[in-house]
Design a protein around this motif. Structure first.
Motif, PDB file in Angstrom:
ATOM      1  N   SER A  23      16.850  22.716   2.415  1.00  0.00           N
ATOM      2  CA  SER A  23      17.364  22.933   3.822  1.00  0.00           C
ATOM      3  C   SER A  23      17.458  24.404   4.213  1.00  0.00           C
ATOM      4  O   SER A  23      17.210  24.694   5.102  1.00  0.00           O
ATOM      5  CB  SER A  23      19.197  22.341   3.685  1.00  0.00           C
ATOM      6  OG  SER A  23      19.139  20.974   3.509  1.00  0.00           O
ATOM      7  N   ILE A  24      17.784  25.258   3.021  1.00  0.00           N
ATOM      8  CA  ILE A  24      17.728  26.524   3.501  1.00  0.00           C
ATOM      9  C   ILE A  24      16.396  26.970   3.696  1.00  0.00           C
ATOM     10  O   ILE A  24      16.049  27.652   4.623  1.00  0.00           O
ATOM     11  CB  ILE A  24      18.125  27.407   2.111  1.00  0.00           C
ATOM     12  CG1 ILE A  24      19.951  27.268   1.859  1.00  0.00           C
ATOM     13  CG2 ILE A  24      17.876  28.811   2.150  1.00  0.00           C
ATOM     14  CD1 ILE A  24      20.164  27.895   0.455  1.00  0.00           C
ATOM     15  N   ALA A  25      15.359  26.616   3.054  1.00  0.00           N
ATOM     16  CA  ALA A  25      13.796  26.848   3.284  1.00  0.00           C
ATOM     17  C   ALA A  25      13.747  26.282   4.561  1.00  0.00           C
ATOM     18  O   ALA A  25      12.905  27.242   5.424  1.00  0.00           O
ATOM     19  CB  ALA A  25      13.003  26.509   2.205  1.00  0.00           C
ATOM     20  N   ALA A  26      13.752  25.173   4.697  1.00  0.00           N
ATOM     21  CA  ALA A  26      13.359  24.487   6.200  1.00  0.00           C
ATOM     22  C   ALA A  26      13.721  25.459   7.387  1.00  0.00           C
ATOM     23  O   ALA A  26      13.132  25.654   8.287  1.00  0.00           O
ATOM     24  CB  ALA A  26      13.711  23.347   6.086  1.00  0.00           C
ATOM     25  N   SER A  27      15.168  25.653   7.245  1.00  0.00           N
ATOM     26  CA  SER A  27      16.042  26.495   8.421  1.00  0.00           C
ATOM     27  C   SER A  27      15.423  27.834   8.692  1.00  0.00           C
ATOM     28  O   SER A  27      15.198  28.213   9.833  1.00  0.00           O
ATOM     29  CB  SER A  27      17.460  26.893   7.930  1.00  0.00           C
ATOM     30  OG  SER A  27      18.048  27.345   8.934  1.00  0.00           O
ATOM     31  N   GLY A  28      15.038  28.542   7.400  1.00  0.00           N
ATOM     32  CA  GLY A  28      14.277  29.915   7.647  1.00  0.00           C
ATOM     33  C   GLY A  28      12.877  29.888   8.146  1.00  0.00           C
ATOM     34  O   GLY A  28      12.670  30.583   9.017  1.00  0.00           O
ATOM     35  N   GLU A  29      12.262  28.905   7.583  1.00  0.00           N
ATOM     36  CA  GLU A  29      10.815  28.598   8.426  1.00  0.00           C
ATOM     37  C   GLU A  29      10.891  28.288   9.892  1.00  0.00           C
ATOM     38  O   GLU A  29      10.078  28.765  10.528  1.00  0.00           O
ATOM     39  CB  GLU A  29       9.918  27.638   7.424  1.00  0.00           C
ATOM     40  CG  GLU A  29       9.850  27.756   6.142  1.00  0.00           C
ATOM     41  CD  GLU A  29       8.883  29.091   5.783  1.00  0.00           C
ATOM     42  OE1 GLU A  29       8.293  29.411   6.732  1.00  0.00           O
ATOM     43  OE2 GLU A  29       8.454  29.387   4.649  1.00  0.00           O
ATOM     44  N   SER A  30      11.861  27.357  10.126  1.00  0.00           N
ATOM     45  CA  SER A  30      11.853  26.972  11.568  1.00  0.00           C
ATOM     46  C   SER A  30      12.319  28.339  12.494  1.00  0.00           C
ATOM     47  O   SER A  30      11.763  28.286  13.527  1.00  0.00           O
ATOM     48  CB  SER A  30      13.062  25.819  11.725  1.00  0.00           C
ATOM     49  OG  SER A  30      12.329  24.733  10.960  1.00  0.00           O
TER      50      SER A  30
END
Length: 262
Positions: A23-30
């Motif tokens: 979730s942290i990774a997906a949010s940062g990439e988005s």
């Protein structure tokens, strides 16, 4: 034995910690995808030749966000809210690094200096991303669940880093050398502090989820502080140097697909 590999293995093996990590990774990439899309739309007339590359950069970041969300879906998990203290992108912006979201939401063209700031900020943060993905690819490139995703993202991050080197060298040759150098140094100093703080916050959440004993949590926090100490007293230089990349025109052409993920 306590190692980066063993820690990540624990995180990957537990659904709740895996859920938070992705979730942290997906949010940062988005967030990165949105920022690059806005920058592409607002490039000044003299830098419009960058439009396709900035757009490609944003499309890659969007793809990475979809990949992390697809990994969650494959396990039957939903994304969870990102704790503010783990939001790397937001914390960098709060420290005045990069182009603000307020500026990017306007419909006003960016200046040439804004483009320099964007690329210098990206040079520093993409170095971090490339380093992290290189480590994950080394340990988990053949992992049955995340190996393909890690390998794909690692390749993209290396391309992003090469692109930043190439474009900053071009702008330096056009007379922006002093601004580039000053901005790189400012970004690197702030980024190392933010990375330390975010790393400690993430590990604190993982410790709670995984039930780590206090000595283990303390040892990991000490390791993070040691990395910060190394970076503060010299390691940061790898984040500000510029050299012609081996991969030329790394973001030429359309973004690659996330076949098999999203």
């Amino acid at each position: 034995m306590l190692s980066a590999r063993s820690v990540f293995e624990e995180i990957l093996d537990n659904d709740e910690s895996f859920q938070l990590f992705c979730s942290i990774a997906a949010s940062g990439e988005s967030q990165g995808g949105w920022e690059n899309a806005r920058i592409a739309a607002l490039l000044p007339e003299g830098q419009r030749a960058l439009t396709a590359k900035v757009t490609r950069h944003g499309a890659d970041e969007d793809k990475h966000g979809r990949i992390f969300n697809a990994l969650l879906k494959k396990r039957g998990l939903d994304p969870v809210p990102v704790p503010p203290e783990t939001d790397y992108t937001m914390l960098l912006e709060q420290r005045g690094i990069g182009l603000t979201h307020e500026k990017l939401r306007r419909e006003e063209p960016l200046t040439e200096r804004d483009v320099v700031v964007y690329l210098a900020h990206s040079r520093v943060t993409e170095q971090r991303a490339s380093d992290q993905m290189d480590m994950l690819a080394k340990y988990f490139g053949d992992h049955p669940e995340v190996g393909r995703a890690v390998t794909m993202i690692c390749r993209d991050e290396d391309n992003h880093l090469a692109y930043c080197h190439e474009e900053l060298l071009r702008l330096a040759a056009a007379g922006h050398g002093r601004t580039i150098l000053d901005t790189l140094h400012e970004c690197a100093r702030a980024e190392t502090r933010v990375y330390r703080d975010v790393s400690i916050a993430v590990m604190s959440h993982m410790a709670r989820i995984l039930g780590w004993p206090k000595p283990k949590s303390a040892a990991l926090a000490s390791g993070i502080q040691a990395i910060y100490g190394y970076e503060r007293f010299g390691g940061w230089r790898r984040m500000v140097s510029l050299k012609p990349p081996e991969r030329r025109d790394a973001l030429g052409g359309p973004a690659t697909s996330a076949a098999g993920f999203a």
